[in-house]
Motif scaffolding. Structure first.
Motif, short mmCIF file in Angstrom:
data_model
loop_
_atom_site.label_atom_id
_atom_site.label_comp_id
_atom_site.label_asym_id
_atom_site.label_seq_id
_atom_site.Cartn_x
_atom_site.Cartn_y
_atom_site.Cartn_z
N PRO A 47 30.44 20.56 82.03
CA PRO A 47 30.25 20.80 83.46
C PRO A 47 31.01 19.79 84.32
N TRP A 48 31.25 20.20 85.56
CA TRP A 48 31.89 19.30 86.52
C TRP A 48 31.10 18.00 86.62
N GLY A 49 31.81 16.87 86.58
CA GLY A 49 31.15 15.58 86.73
C GLY A 49 30.51 15.05 85.47
N ALA A 50 30.73 15.71 84.32
CA ALA A 50 30.07 15.30 83.08
C ALA A 50 30.83 14.23 82.32
N GLY A 51 31.89 13.69 82.90
CA GLY A 51 32.62 12.61 82.26
C GLY A 51 33.69 13.07 81.29
N SER A 266 19.61 12.82 81.70
CA SER A 266 19.67 12.10 82.98
C SER A 266 19.61 10.59 82.80
N ASN A 267 18.84 10.11 81.81
CA ASN A 267 18.71 8.66 81.65
C ASN A 267 20.01 8.02 81.17
N LEU A 268 20.88 8.79 80.50
CA LEU A 268 22.20 8.27 80.13
C LEU A 268 23.19 8.49 81.27
N PHE A 269 23.08 9.62 81.93
CA PHE A 269 24.04 9.94 82.98
C PHE A 269 23.94 8.97 84.14
N VAL A 270 22.75 8.47 84.43
CA VAL A 270 22.61 7.54 85.55
C VAL A 270 23.34 6.24 85.27
N LYS A 271 23.39 5.80 84.02
CA LYS A 271 24.14 4.59 83.68
C LYS A 271 25.63 4.82 83.89
N TYR A 272 26.08 6.01 83.52
CA TYR A 272 27.48 6.36 83.73
C TYR A 272 27.80 6.37 85.23
N LEU A 273 26.90 6.94 86.02
CA LEU A 273 27.11 6.97 87.48
C LEU A 273 27.09 5.57 88.05
N ALA A 274 26.16 4.75 87.57
CA ALA A 274 26.07 3.37 88.10
C ALA A 274 27.36 2.61 87.86
N ASN A 275 27.96 2.80 86.69
CA ASN A 275 29.23 2.14 86.39
C ASN A 275 30.37 2.76 87.20
N SER A 276 30.36 4.09 87.32
CA SER A 276 31.42 4.76 88.06
C SER A 276 31.44 4.35 89.53
N PHE A 277 30.26 4.17 90.11
CA PHE A 277 30.17 3.80 91.52
C PHE A 277 30.05 2.28 91.72
N ALA A 278 30.27 1.53 90.63
CA ALA A 278 30.31 0.07 90.70
C ALA A 278 29.09 -0.51 91.41
N ALA A 318 16.31 3.14 87.75
CA ALA A 318 15.14 3.44 86.91
C ALA A 318 14.48 4.76 87.29
N THR A 319 14.45 5.08 88.57
CA THR A 319 13.69 6.26 89.01
C THR A 319 14.53 7.51 89.20
N PHE A 320 15.80 7.35 89.50
CA PHE A 320 16.67 8.49 89.78
C PHE A 320 16.66 9.55 88.67
N PRO A 321 16.75 9.17 87.38
CA PRO A 321 16.81 10.20 86.32
C PRO A 321 15.58 11.11 86.30
N ARG A 322 14.39 10.54 86.59
CA ARG A 322 13.18 11.35 86.55
C ARG A 322 13.18 12.37 87.68
N PHE A 323 13.57 11.94 88.88
CA PHE A 323 13.61 12.87 90.00
C PHE A 323 14.66 13.96 89.75
N ALA A 324 15.82 13.57 89.23
CA ALA A 324 16.87 14.55 88.95
C ALA A 324 16.39 15.58 87.94
N LEU A 329 18.33 19.09 88.92
CA LEU A 329 19.67 18.92 89.48
C LEU A 329 20.73 19.07 88.40
N SER A 330 21.81 19.77 88.75
CA SER A 330 22.97 19.85 87.86
C SER A 330 23.68 18.51 87.86
N LEU A 331 24.62 18.32 86.93
CA LEU A 331 25.38 17.07 86.89
C LEU A 331 26.19 16.88 88.17
N ARG A 332 26.73 17.96 88.69
CA ARG A 332 27.47 17.87 89.95
C ARG A 332 26.56 17.36 91.07
N ASP A 333 25.35 17.95 91.16
CA ASP A 333 24.43 17.54 92.20
C ASP A 333 23.94 16.11 91.99
#
Length: 472
Positions: A47-51, A266-278, A318-324, A329-333
């Motif tokens: 999917p879009w945004g999946a790395g 989501s718990n792995l994807f948020v780490k990827y996002l955190a690194n991507s957005f510095a 810590a909380t974002f993955p649970r809400f997503a 939410l899709s990976l794009r969202d």
């Protein structure tokens, strides 16, 4: 929306800091590539945004370490060109010249042959025909019969030259493959991999041309193409260019295999996002892992934090993955919601200016319940009532329930003291496993800074968040 930064990859250890745990997938695809004897086109689908781009860059380094040369092309950066063939040829030439400058190969004649014959393949027969059909052609043709005859001769001549250029180009491409793989004489042919990234983002005509050029001119043994695709945009591009054909059937003419990357949790994807957005830039010189550790052990620094944004970042991650996950939410969202969060965090003066778990929740609501989000922003909808009436599933999730109690604490106008609000937190924790109760403690740390501020706190936060949101 803030653009994710390109993650830095260690060529000597390409799967280091592999937040999405894609090493196994990379090793599987690498083993498949090593086993190929002919030419091949593989679509790497996710999917879009999946790395995908990060995965392919890691895979490229992994292949290089096993002496499989890789040519990497970001075609989206080149779709201003008239023909994608130019981008392909240029990328291969650049790789050859890099090896030559390092003294690894002697590639001068191969580079010259690619430069000579590659551009000749960009033209179409219709271009030659047009010379005779438009004013200002190279010759004046008076009779219709003469026109047809002359045109036919020129087309046949062009076709003959075109076929010779194809053959010469494939010979040069085979030479590039042998040069980069260090093949000598009659040694077995080893693969050269061409990674084509960002094909989905190109204008439709360019994306379809990019596929057609691979099929028509790069069918050379040992030349393997990997194409990044999200599974939706490429068929849409085909439909845009050829409205009368079935897009998937058309794509099967050009793509031999589809390799599917699993969507990360989501718990792995948020780490990827955190690194991507510095996001570590906001952690006061500490790494995000260090701050997350302080949060997990409920350190004195965390419990008494007032101004630092570092712990707000930790709360969000810590909380974002649970809400997503709860809101589907899709990976794009998720990527776009996280961009909103980072935008807010980067412009507030400190932690006391933002309620992290509610920021994470509301950013997710922006993409799952857009109408309600704007109601919250405009103050026409109460977040506590919304959570109570529309999201009953939150009652069963400790992270979501903590956000709900935080909301109650924030908007309770008059009557309750901070100690009374804390009693409500403690009451909500009853019957929850001790590990989960940490989320209530963390929620309390954030909420106690805002107790009694009322609904305007949420409305102001969402007004700021919306400045960083994309239009849907």
């Amino acid at each position: 929306m803030q653009r994710p930064a390109e993650i830095q990859i260690d060529a000597d250890d390409p799967w280091k800091d592999d937040d999405l745990e894609r090493k196994a997938s990379g090793e599987t695809l690498a083993a498949f590539i090593r086993s190929i004897k002919g030419s091949l086109v593989v679509a790497v689908e996710a999917p879009w945004g999946a790395g995908k781009s990060t995965f392919l860059r890691r895979l490229g380094c992994h292949l290089e370490a096993s002496e499989i040369p890789v040519v990497f092309i970001d075609v989206w950066r080149n779709d201003y060109l008239q023909d994608p063939m130019i981008a392909y040829v240029s990328a291969i030439q650049t790789r050859l010249l890099r090896e030559q400058s390092a003294g690894e190969v002697s590639a001068g004649s191969i580079v010259s042959a690619l430069a000579k014959h590659g551009p000749k393949l960009c033209g179409a027969l219709v271009t030659t025909a047009a010379k005779f059909l438009i004013p200002g052609g190279s010759e004046t043709i008076e009779a219709i019969g003469d026109l047809a005859g002359k045109m036919g001769e020129q087309l046949l001549s062009f076709q003959d030259e075109h076929e010779k250029s194809q053959e010469a180009f494939r010979d040069a491409l085979a030479g590039a493959r042998d040069s980069l793989t260090r093949r000598i004489d009659d040694q077995p042919i080893r693969p050269m991999v061409v990674i084509v990234d960002e094909l989905d983002r190109c204008r439709p005509s360019f994306a379809v041309q990019a596929l057609e050029r691979i099929k028509h001119f790069f069918d050379v043994e040992g030349v393997i193409f990997l194409l990044a695709t999200d599974g939706d945009n490429l068929p849409a591009a085909v439909s845009s260019v050829y409205s009368s054909v079935h897009p998937q059937r058309y794509l099967r003419k050009f793509i031999d295999y589809w390799f599917h990357l699993p969507a990360p949790p989501s718990n792995l994807f948020v780490k990827y996002l955190a690194n991507s957005f510095a996001i570590s830039d906001l952690c006061d010189g500490a790494s995000l892992d260090q701050v997350m550790h302080e949060r997990a052990r409920q350190s004195h620094a965390y419990l008494n934090s007032r101004e630092t944004l570092a712990f707000a970042c930790a709360d969000v991650v810590a909380t974002f993955p649970r809400f997503a996950q709860l809101l589907g939410l899709s990976l794009r969202d998720q990527t776009q919601a996280f961009a909103i969060i980072v935008g807010v965090l980067r412009c507030v003066p400190g932690r006391s200016s933002v309620v992290p778990n509610l920021l994470a929740l509301c950013a997710c609501l922006r993409f799952s319940h857009e109408k309600e989000f704007f109601g919250l922003k405009q103050g026409t909808l109460s977040l506590d009532k919304f959570l109570q009436n529309l999201l009953p599933g939150f009652e069963r999730d400790p992270v979501a329930l903590a956000a709900k109690v935080t909301t109650e604490a924030l908007i309770f106008e008059g009557g309750l003291s901070p100690s009374s609000i804390r009693q409500r937190f403690d009451a909500a924790m009853k019957g929850i496993e001790i590990g989960d109760s940490d989320e209530y403690q963390c929620a309390w740390v954030g909420a106690k800074l805002f107790v009694g501020t009322g609904r305007t706190c949420i409305s102001d936060m969402l007004t700021l968040a919306e400045r960083f949101a994309i239009k849907r």
